[in-house]
Design a protein around this motif. Structure first.
Motif, PDB file in Angstrom:
ATOM      1  N   SER A   1       1.225  -1.487   0.066  1.00 17.59           N
ATOM      2  CA  SER A   1      -0.178   0.280  -0.433  1.00 17.59           C
ATOM      3  C   SER A   1       0.989   1.327  -0.310  1.00 17.59           C
ATOM      4  O   SER A   1       2.134   0.954   0.483  1.00 17.59           O
ATOM      5  N   GLY A   2       0.396   2.285  -0.830  1.00 20.06           N
ATOM      6  CA  GLY A   2       1.600   3.224  -1.016  1.00 20.06           C
ATOM      7  C   GLY A   2       0.714   4.563   0.136  1.00 20.06           C
ATOM      8  O   GLY A   2      -0.866   5.189  -0.171  1.00 20.06           O
ATOM      9  N   GLU A   3       1.823   5.016   0.691  1.00 17.09           N
ATOM     10  CA  GLU A   3       1.237   6.133   1.640  1.00 17.09           C
ATOM     11  C   GLU A   3       1.383   7.806   0.696  1.00 17.09           C
ATOM     12  O   GLU A   3       3.104   7.825   0.211  1.00 17.09           O
ATOM     13  N   GLU A   4       0.710   8.743   0.102  1.00 18.38           N
ATOM     14  CA  GLU A   4       0.754   9.574  -1.261  1.00 18.38           C
ATOM     15  C   GLU A   4       0.704  10.479  -0.156  1.00 18.38           C
ATOM     16  O   GLU A   4       1.787  11.567   0.154  1.00 18.38           O
ATOM     17  N   ASN A   5      -0.140  11.559  -0.414  1.00 15.90           N
ATOM     18  CA  ASN A   5      -0.321  13.145   0.345  1.00 15.90           C
ATOM     19  C   ASN A   5      -0.385  13.321   1.489  1.00 15.90           C
ATOM     20  O   ASN A   5      -1.198  13.486   2.170  1.00 15.90           O
ATOM     21  N   ILE A   6       1.341  12.781   2.400  1.00 19.76           N
ATOM     22  CA  ILE A   6       1.146  12.818   3.110  1.00 19.76           C
ATOM     23  C   ILE A   6       1.325  14.164   4.194  1.00 19.76           C
ATOM     24  O   ILE A   6       1.276  14.488   4.817  1.00 19.76           O
ATOM     25  N   HIS A   7       1.879  15.238   3.172  1.00 24.05           N
ATOM     26  CA  HIS A   7       2.544  16.690   3.612  1.00 24.05           C
ATOM     27  C   HIS A   7       1.172  17.475   4.603  1.00 24.05           C
ATOM     28  O   HIS A   7       1.601  18.185   5.135  1.00 24.05           O
ATOM     29  N   GLN A   8       0.305  17.473   3.781  1.00 20.59           N
ATOM     30  CA  GLN A   8      -1.526  17.844   4.575  1.00 20.59           C
ATOM     31  C   GLN A   8      -1.163  18.039   5.617  1.00 20.59           C
ATOM     32  O   GLN A   8      -2.412  18.733   6.060  1.00 20.59           O
ATOM     33  N   TYR A   9      -1.196  17.270   6.674  1.00 20.80           N
ATOM     34  CA  TYR A   9      -1.197  16.621   8.029  1.00 20.80           C
ATOM     35  C   TYR A   9      -0.574  16.852   8.802  1.00 20.80           C
ATOM     36  O   TYR A   9      -0.913  16.875  10.070  1.00 20.80           O
ATOM     37  N   PHE A  10       0.183  17.213   8.594  1.00 19.02           N
ATOM     38  CA  PHE A  10       1.647  18.600   9.122  1.00 19.02           C
ATOM     39  C   PHE A  10       1.037  19.960   9.350  1.00 19.02           C
ATOM     40  O   PHE A  10       1.170  20.459   8.067  1.00 19.02           O
ATOM     41  N   GLY A  11       1.245  19.936  10.070  1.00 17.73           N
ATOM     42  CA  GLY A  11       1.415  22.206  10.712  1.00 17.73           C
ATOM     43  C   GLY A  11       2.524  22.489  11.127  1.00 17.73           C
ATOM     44  O   GLY A  11       3.384  21.824  11.642  1.00 17.73           O
TER      45      GLY A  11
END
Length: 693
Positions: free
Chosen positions: A293-303
């Motif tokens: 399984s590929g982890e994709e749009n990881i950037h959006q969850y970090f502040g």
């Protein structure tokens, strides 16, 4: 272990819809843009397309002249790397991809595609061909684990969601259970959460802790025991293999970057244990029966990425698209790991290929660092002649790259426990490569219009550039751990070719070729962005294309061509494998790919730009029907078609984010699918089968 079974359409007496020229109706409803709702863009990818692409590199496309000048030197360099890392199997591939067979209209349908194409439409239902029936297999909130309560949209809790089917299903696999031809494990990714559609009282600026923890539980994967019955495909209550994997599930980090200084955090000073997986998009089934399984749009969850002061850390965050200010979902208010200033290495613990064993619900899932860290759409496996395996993966963002990993060790045949344990370590050691494409047409013939060059095809050759193997880096200025953890930057330095959102990359089990869906890239050729090249031939590419690669997993060179240049068949800037375009279904924004036993390519779409809903399409890739695209189904209002599984008398698709339309609310939903009037839209898996005799 096969994950699909045969889909025999041939017995159906189905004919094309009548029309004076016997063609497929081509009205496209309208010519306005029907791109994704801004709500979907916000919650799925952090509105990535509204920002400048995060790839600032000046990588230039290797055209015909440069390719000739560097061919001998590049071949020797790539061959040397392979000789060092693959036990002497560095012989370069010879010959070109077979020339496309020009399609003919009016002949019998290719085996496996004998159905009446579904016309473009905007109906709020799953529309399937005449002669087929469907059922909803499982929906968001349905029970997976014992003790799961009935779904209550107005009274959701994290405790309940941990036992229920997660949100926004994407990739799916059907794994046969030994001893029964009708029993399977359905393994499904849950890509992202859309809180404004999940909760009736959601305040975007002030989410509650219970809502946040419920969203954490709605991520990850579900494993569900299902059974084929006369009425369709249905869950088996209390299945012993059933499992929920969420953002709280422990993962083991393996491979050359395990324990890296870039992966250590306060909660995990060893850098070898990660809590959870997120943004799981596409995936693949391994020959040994596990799921990738590929982890994709990881950037959006970090502040708070803008508060980072270390210049190296800031540059690396920028390269992966981490934005300034608080995150969309405000998770950092409830767990410090989502605050980049508090835990600057936590973002590096996502963006990997993960592997789970669905047959062992007590097993610890794995994050594979040897396959590199980027926005993985998924990963799929092809076995080489000597038993070593190649894993192919696309980095799903504008101007990103296509990758290949080749294992050091060969796969052990058989299903014994010893063989399985061995095979489940194959992705720990090997060599990571990135693709560089070269066209064979003069540069002036690739003008951005999408018109074919004089030789009648967009095609050429390519090179796999080695990035790293074990603790050895092949990229100047990068250590091996930097290559694995910051793979995008290493690929920039290596000179990879910028592609138009490379998504699913899968080998065809019949002809052995590799197929890649390139969804779109409206920024191609705009402002200072890279212009068109033969592998990405259209400026402002809003419809995408499908790439076909002739690749031996163990060699450094490959040949390629474009099978499809998508869009309205009436547009001269489209191409359908050479087939008569008056006889094809319009297709826009290819996303996931799959195959049936005949080797036909099946394509699901995401973001149809032709005014119709997204759908699932079948297209032969060999023989006289090569390029004849036929639409098999469409999905409801606001939905995306995901994760097709093409089996024997059974097709399943994941209907993702139904009702995600701008201005839709729980009080005024845009869709009532799948439960009908008075209900809320719910992502779900649908099974389609031939109608009863």
């Amino acid at each position: 272990m096969p994950s699909v079974r045969v889909f025999p359409f041939e017995h159906l007496e189905v004919r094309l819809a009548s029309r004076p020229d016997n063609g497929i109706p081509l009205p496209l409803l309208s010519h306005h843009t029907a791109a994704r709702a801004s709500t979907t863009c916000r919650y799925r990818c952090g509105n990535a397309c509204a920002h400048e692409p995060p790839n600032p590199s000046a990588n230039s496309y290797f055209g015909e002249i440069a390719a000739r000048a560097l061919s001998r030197r590049g071949a020797l360099r790539a061959g040397g790397v392979l000789a060092l890392t693959t036990a002497g199997a560095a012989t370069l591939a010879g010959g070109a991809t077979a020339a496309p067979v020009r399609g003919r209209a009016g002949g019998p349908p290719a085996p496996g595609t004998d159905f009446t194409p579904v016309p473009p439409n905007r109906e709020d239902r799953v529309v399937i061909p005449e002669g087929f029936r469907q059922n909803v297999v499982i929906r968001w909130g349905d029970p997976v684990l014992p003790g799961a309560p009935d779904f209550d949209f107005h009274a959701q809790t994290a405790e309940a969601q941990q036992r229920q089917f997660g949100f926004n299903n994407d990739f799916a696999a059907l794994l046969p259970l030994p001893g029964s031809p009708t029993e399977h494990l359905l393994v499904v990714n849950h890509e992202y959460t859309t809180e404004t559609h999940m909760f009736p009282d959601y305040d975007e600026e002030n989410p509650t802790e219970e809502q946040v923890r419920t969203a954490w539980a709605a991520h990850g994967l579900s494993v569900v025991h299902v059974r084929e019955e006369d009425s369709g495909l249905h869950p088996v209550p209390g299945g012993k293999h059933n499992r929920r994997i969420t953002l709280d599930t422990e993962f083991e980090v393996r491979g050359p970057a395990a324990g890296s200084r870039f992966l250590r955090t306060t909660a995990d000073p060893s850098g070898t244990r990660v809590r959870g997986t997120q943004n799981n998009c596409a995936g693949g089934v391994t020959p040994w029966g596990t799921v990738l399984s590929g982890e994709e749009n990881i950037h959006q969850y970090f502040g708070n990425a803008d508060r980072v002061t270390d210049p190296d850390t800031k540059r690396r965050l920028d390269r992966y698209g981490f934005a300034a200010g608080p995150s969309e979902r405000k998770w950092e208010r409830f767990d410090r790991r989502w605050d980049v200033t508090a835990e600057p290495n936590e973002p590096n613990r996502f963006g990997w290929i993960v592997e789970i064993d669905p047959f062992d619900p007590a097993s610890t899932p794995v994050k594979h660092t040897a396959l590199g860290r980027f926005k993985h759409e998924g990963a799929t496996i092809k076995v080489g002649a000597d038993g070593r395996v190649a894993a192919y993966s696309g980095d799903d963002e504008r101007f990103e790259y296509i990758y290949k990993f080749v294992s050091d060790k060969p796969m052990k045949p058989g299903a014994s426990a010893h063989a399985r344990r061995h095979n489940m370590r194959l992705l720990d050691e090997g060599t990571l490569y990135v693709a560089r494409f070269s066209g064979n047409s003069p540069a002036e013939e690739i003008d951005g219009s999408g018109r074919l060059p004089a030789d009648g095809a967009f095609d050429g050759t390519g090179e796999w550039i080695a990035l790293a193997t074990g603790d050895r880096s092949f990229v100047p200025g990068f250590t091996a751990e930097e290559v694995y953890v910051f793979t995008r930057e290493a690929a920039d330095r290596a000179g990879a070719t910028k592609m138009d959102r490379p998504e699913d990359v899968e080998p065809n089990p019949v002809n052995g070729r590799i197929y890649c869906a390139l969804t779109n890239n409206s920024n191609r050729g705009a402002q200072s962005n890279a212009g068109p090249d033969e592998a990405n031939p259209r400026s402002g590419n809003k419809h995408g294309h499908v790439l076909e690669i002739e690749d031996d997993p163990l060699t450094a060179r490959f040949d390629w061509n474009l099978l499809l240049v998508c869009g309205d068949p009436g547009d001269p800037a489209t191409y359908f494998g050479g087939f008569d375009k008056s006889q094809v279904s319009p297709i826009s924004c290819p996303d996931n790919v799959a195959f049936d036993r005949h080797g036909n390519l099946w394509i699901s779409t995401d973001g149809n730009e032709l005014g119709s809903h997204d759908g699932l399409f079948a297209v032969p890739v060999d023989g006289p029907e090569r390029g004849r695209v036929k639409q098999f189904l469409t999905v409801p209002v606001g939905a995306e078609t995901c994760g097709p599984v093409i089996g024997d008398a059974l097709v399943t698709v994941c209907v993702q984010h139904p009702g995600e339309v701008d201005d839709a609310t729980p009080e005024n939903p845009a869709s009532r699918w799948p439960d009908g009037p008075g209900s809320q839209p719910r992502p779900a898996v649908v099974a389609v089968r031939p109608a009863r005799p």
